[in-house]
Scaffold this motif. Structure first.
Motif, PDB file in Angstrom:
ATOM      1  N   VAL A  20       0.858  -1.184   0.000  1.00  0.00           N
ATOM      2  CA  VAL A  20       0.000   0.000   0.000  1.00  0.00           C
ATOM      3  C   VAL A  20       0.896   1.236   0.000  1.00  0.00           C
ATOM      4  O   VAL A  20       1.834   1.326   0.790  1.00  0.00           O
ATOM      5  N   ARG A  22       0.627   5.542  -0.039  1.00  0.00           N
ATOM      6  CA  ARG A  22      -0.197   6.747   0.064  1.00  0.00           C
ATOM      7  C   ARG A  22       0.682   7.960  -0.215  1.00  0.00           C
ATOM      8  O   ARG A  22       1.764   8.073   0.363  1.00  0.00           O
ATOM      9  N   GLU A  41      -2.980   0.455  -4.047  1.00  0.00           N
ATOM     10  CA  GLU A  41      -3.079  -0.794  -3.294  1.00  0.00           C
ATOM     11  C   GLU A  41      -2.820  -1.958  -4.222  1.00  0.00           C
ATOM     12  O   GLU A  41      -3.614  -2.228  -5.119  1.00  0.00           O
TER      13      GLU A  41
END
Length: 100
Positions: A20, A22, A41
């Protein structure tokens, strides 16, 4: 009169089999600031959100980079003024408050 002109933040979690990542990108412009959040993801298509805020909404904004600097200054002074509250941007890109 310090001002955030641009800030990039990246977080990556290596969770097998689906890592993942971000990302947050904040950029100041004439009318305020635009915050773009990206979520990756695994092999899925990236998800992207963008928020724009006016200069009035962001008056006194304390983004994450500035928050780390402030925490170091407060640690050196060994004091936190009472009622120290700033506007901030949460992990989803929305305005919130940060208190110390």
């Amino acid at each position: 009169q310090l001002e955030t002109l641009e800030q990039e933040e990246q977080e990556r979690l290596e969770l097998r089999p689906h890592p993942v990542e971000r990302r947050t990108h904040m950029v100041s412009h004439q009318h305020g600031m635009t915050v773009t959040k990206t979520l990756l993801e695994g092999e899925a298509e990236p998800q992207c959100w963008s928020f724009s805020y006016s200069q009035a909404e962001l008056r006194g904004l304390l983004p994450e980079g500035a928050s780390f600097l402030l925490l170091r200054v407060l640690a050196c002074q060994r004091a936190v003024p009472p009622g120290l509250i700033f506007p901030a941007i949460d992990t989803k890109g929305h305005l919130c408050t940060s208190s110390y």
